[in-house]
Design a protein around this motif. Structure first.
Motif, PDB file in Angstrom:
ATOM      1  N   ALA A 116       0.817  -1.212   0.000  1.00 32.12           N
ATOM      2  CA  ALA A 116       0.000   0.000   0.000  1.00 32.12           C
ATOM      3  C   ALA A 116       0.848   1.259   0.000  1.00 32.12           C
ATOM      4  CB  ALA A 116      -0.926  -0.005   1.207  1.00 32.12           C
ATOM      5  N   ASP A 117       2.086   1.149   0.516  1.00 34.08           N
ATOM      6  CA  ASP A 117       3.004   2.289   0.532  1.00 34.08           C
ATOM      7  C   ASP A 117       4.429   1.750   0.419  1.00 34.08           C
ATOM      8  OD1 ASP A 117       3.769   1.405   3.141  1.00 34.08           O
ATOM      9  OD2 ASP A 117       2.181   2.625   4.033  1.00 34.08           O
ATOM     10  N   VAL A 118       5.397   2.655   0.459  1.00 33.79           N
ATOM     11  CA  VAL A 118       6.793   2.266   0.229  1.00 33.79           C
ATOM     12  C   VAL A 118       7.289   1.281   1.283  1.00 33.79           C
ATOM     13  CG1 VAL A 118       9.160   3.153   0.282  1.00 33.79           C
ATOM     14  CG2 VAL A 118       7.409   4.320  -1.087  1.00 33.79           C
ATOM     15  N   ALA A 119       7.025   1.560   2.549  1.00 36.00           N
ATOM     16  CA  ALA A 119       7.500   0.676   3.611  1.00 36.00           C
ATOM     17  C   ALA A 119       6.850  -0.697   3.517  1.00 36.00           C
ATOM     18  CB  ALA A 119       7.229   1.306   4.971  1.00 36.00           C
ATOM     19  N   ASP A 120       5.545  -0.705   3.258  1.00 35.79           N
ATOM     20  CA  ASP A 120       4.821  -1.966   3.132  1.00 35.79           C
ATOM     21  C   ASP A 120       5.351  -2.781   1.960  1.00 35.79           C
ATOM     22  OD1 ASP A 120       2.750  -3.836   3.744  1.00 35.79           O
ATOM     23  OD2 ASP A 120       1.488  -2.962   2.183  1.00 35.79           O
ATOM     24  N   ALA A 121       5.606  -2.131   0.834  1.00 33.12           N
ATOM     25  CA  ALA A 121       6.129  -2.824  -0.339  1.00 33.12           C
ATOM     26  C   ALA A 121       7.531  -3.370  -0.085  1.00 33.12           C
ATOM     27  CB  ALA A 121       6.141  -1.880  -1.534  1.00 33.12           C
ATOM     28  N   ALA A 122       8.363  -2.612   0.626  1.00 35.38           N
ATOM     29  CA  ALA A 122       9.715  -3.075   0.936  1.00 35.38           C
ATOM     30  C   ALA A 122       9.666  -4.324   1.805  1.00 35.38           C
ATOM     31  CB  ALA A 122      10.503  -1.974   1.628  1.00 35.38           C
ATOM     32  N   ASN A 123       8.795  -4.325   2.819  1.00 36.69           N
ATOM     33  CA  ASN A 123       8.656  -5.508   3.665  1.00 36.69           C
ATOM     34  C   ASN A 123       8.124  -6.690   2.867  1.00 36.69           C
ATOM     35  OD1 ASN A 123       9.601  -4.401   6.065  1.00 36.69           O
ATOM     36  ND2 ASN A 123       7.600  -3.564   6.614  1.00 36.69           N
ATOM     37  N   GLY A 124       7.179  -6.413   1.962  1.00 39.97           N
ATOM     38  CA  GLY A 124       6.643  -7.483   1.137  1.00 39.97           C
ATOM     39  C   GLY A 124       7.705  -8.103   0.248  1.00 39.97           C
ATOM     40  N   ALA A 125       8.558  -7.288  -0.339  1.00 42.76           N
ATOM     41  CA  ALA A 125       9.617  -7.797  -1.206  1.00 42.76           C
ATOM     42  C   ALA A 125      10.648  -8.601  -0.431  1.00 42.76           C
ATOM     43  CB  ALA A 125      10.303  -6.636  -1.919  1.00 42.76           C
ATOM     44  N   LEU A 126      10.941  -8.173   0.795  1.00 43.20           N
ATOM     45  CA  LEU A 126      11.929  -8.869   1.615  1.00 43.20           C
ATOM     46  C   LEU A 126      11.418 -10.222   2.095  1.00 43.20           C
ATOM     47  CD1 LEU A 126      14.676  -8.868   3.030  1.00 43.20           C
ATOM     48  CD2 LEU A 126      13.662  -7.511   4.863  1.00 43.20           C
ATOM     49  N   ASN A 127      10.118 -10.383   2.125  1.00 41.00           N
ATOM     50  CA  ASN A 127       9.530 -11.595   2.685  1.00 41.00           C
ATOM     51  C   ASN A 127       8.833 -12.442   1.627  1.00 41.00           C
ATOM     52  OD1 ASN A 127       9.901 -11.462   5.758  1.00 41.00           O
ATOM     53  ND2 ASN A 127       9.170  -9.408   5.265  1.00 41.00           N
ATOM     54  N   SER A 128       9.368 -12.418   0.398  1.00 39.82           N
ATOM     55  CA  SER A 128       8.793 -13.247  -0.646  1.00 39.82           C
ATOM     56  C   SER A 128       9.837 -13.586  -1.691  1.00 39.82           C
ATOM     57  CB  SER A 128       7.604 -12.538  -1.323  1.00 39.82           C
ATOM     58  OG  SER A 128       8.032 -11.356  -1.979  1.00 39.82           O
ATOM     59  N   GLY A 129       9.573 -14.656  -2.443  1.00 42.61           N
ATOM     60  CA  GLY A 129      10.360 -15.010  -3.607  1.00 42.61           C
ATOM     61  C   GLY A 129      11.834 -15.264  -3.339  1.00 42.61           C
ATOM     62  N   ALA A 130      12.645 -14.942  -4.336  1.00 41.11           N
ATOM     63  CA  ALA A 130      14.076 -15.238  -4.288  1.00 41.11           C
ATOM     64  C   ALA A 130      14.765 -14.524  -3.137  1.00 41.11           C
ATOM     65  CB  ALA A 130      14.720 -14.843  -5.614  1.00 41.11           C
ATOM     66  N   LEU A 131      14.344 -13.313  -2.820  1.00 43.49           N
ATOM     67  CA  LEU A 131      14.999 -12.564  -1.754  1.00 43.49           C
ATOM     68  C   LEU A 131      14.702 -13.151  -0.386  1.00 43.49           C
ATOM     69  CD1 LEU A 131      16.814 -10.269  -1.022  1.00 43.49           C
ATOM     70  CD2 LEU A 131      14.869  -8.707  -1.134  1.00 43.49           C
ATOM     71  N   LEU A 132      13.511 -13.681  -0.193  1.00 45.29           N
ATOM     72  CA  LEU A 132      13.193 -14.339   1.072  1.00 45.29           C
ATOM     73  C   LEU A 132      14.178 -15.466   1.342  1.00 45.29           C
ATOM     74  CD1 LEU A 132      11.336 -15.040   3.496  1.00 45.29           C
ATOM     75  CD2 LEU A 132       9.984 -16.416   1.913  1.00 45.29           C
ATOM     76  N   ARG A 133      14.404 -16.305   0.348  1.00 47.66           N
ATOM     77  CA  ARG A 133      15.349 -17.417   0.522  1.00 47.66           C
ATOM     78  C   ARG A 133      16.770 -16.913   0.714  1.00 47.66           C
ATOM     79  NH1 ARG A 133      12.478 -18.916  -3.972  1.00 47.66           N
ATOM     80  NH2 ARG A 133      14.290 -18.557  -5.319  1.00 47.66           N
ATOM     81  N   ALA A 134      17.173 -15.943  -0.103  1.00 47.11           N
ATOM     82  CA  ALA A 134      18.555 -15.482  -0.066  1.00 47.11           C
ATOM     83  C   ALA A 134      18.905 -14.807   1.250  1.00 47.11           C
ATOM     84  CB  ALA A 134      18.805 -14.532  -1.235  1.00 47.11           C
ATOM     85  N   ALA A 135      17.945 -14.083   1.830  1.00 47.52           N
ATOM     86  CA  ALA A 135      18.209 -13.311   3.046  1.00 47.52           C
ATOM     87  C   ALA A 135      17.807 -14.040   4.323  1.00 47.52           C
ATOM     88  CB  ALA A 135      17.469 -11.971   2.972  1.00 47.52           C
TER      89      ALA A 135
END
Length: 274
Positions: A214-233
């Motif tokens: 819904a906003d920048v912070a929410d999108a950043a958290n969503g990206a960090l907790n999904s897909g390739a980045l979730l596994r990598a991090a």
């Protein structure tokens, strides 16, 4: 452990529990694809529909709305996600079964087999689709979505690139191994379906926007907790995760609108008949 048994273990462990806890976020992210896939699949009143990889039940409920007074059965290998599906579907005219769609017993009773990103995880996809085909009536249809290549999906690739130097390097992977981008090659998808006995195969590329927050912070958290980045991090410390969050917020700010943050994505809409 190999094959579909490994997938069962994965989706019944922390991954499945996490997905179930974030089902509303995933529905928000995939709304544009879901709308396009429903139009592509064209479910009709009175149809009997099999929803493969139904997850938390959103697609199953949408199909039931379109097909009433038909019958819709949602199948998934993940008990945590099916628990969420049953809770969301209380009182609705749908059924859910915990099973491996590639091996469960079918009768030829379905007009439509449908899947939103649920068919890229079979250990032997030709055998799996050949078996699934036995669930369709004469004249029945298959319709599903699968992701194009990662490089065509900025919503996955750009967050990963933003954090690449801060996460452990990943070993090269078989691009055809079960996973998110296993069906990125549309020619391979057509070959699999042909080998499984399907006919009249059609593939359409859908260029879309994937809503990350819904906003920048929410999108950043969503990206960090999904897909390739979730596994990598997964194993990085909290200080490193915070650096990644800052980078992701800067990235998401470039895509922010009054309606939220969405990044380009692309998938295949695939249809076939028996």
């Amino acid at each position: 452990m190999t094959g579909n048994a490994a997938q069962g273990e994965h989706w019944n462990g922390p991954a499945g529990q996490r997905w179930a806890s974030l089902c509303d976020r995933h529905d928000y992210r995939l709304e544009n694809v879901q709308n396009a896939l429903m139009e592509f699949a064209a479910p009709q009143r009175g149809m009997h529909v099999l929803d493969i990889g139904c997850g938390c039940g959103t697609t199953t409920l949408k199909l039931a709305e379109a097909c009433t007074p038909g019958r819709v059965l949602g199948v998934d290998i993940s008990a945590p996600m099916l628990a969420a599906a049953r809770a969301r579907a209380a009182g609705a005219a749908v059924e859910f079964v915990e099973a491996d769609a590639s091996t469960m017993k079918y009768r030829p009773e379905y007009d439509l087999v449908f899947s939103r990103f649920g068919v890229m995880f079979f250990a032997n996809p030709v055998a799996a689709f050949a078996h699934i085909r036995t669930a369709l009536k004469p004249g029945g249809r298959l319709a599903f979505s699968c992701w194009c290549a990662m490089k065509e999906n900025d919503w996955v690739s750009l967050p990963f690139e933003a954090a690449r130097d801060l996460v452990p390097p990943e070993a090269p992977q078989d691009p055809h191994a079960p996973g998110q981008f296993a069906f990125a090659d549309d020619r391979r998808v057509c070959s699999i379906l042909t080998g499984a006995g399907f006919r009249n195969i059609r593939v359409e590329r859908l260029a879309t926007k994937v809503k990350l927050g819904a906003d920048v912070a929410d999108a950043a958290n969503g990206a960090l907790n999904s897909g390739a980045l979730l596994r990598a991090a997964a194993e990085v410390d909290e200080a490193t995760r915070e650096i990644i969050r800052v980078r992701l917020r800067n990235l998401m700010a470039r895509y922010a609108t009054p309606d939220g943050v969405a990044l380009p994505g692309a998938c295949w809409l695939v249809g076939a008949g028996v």
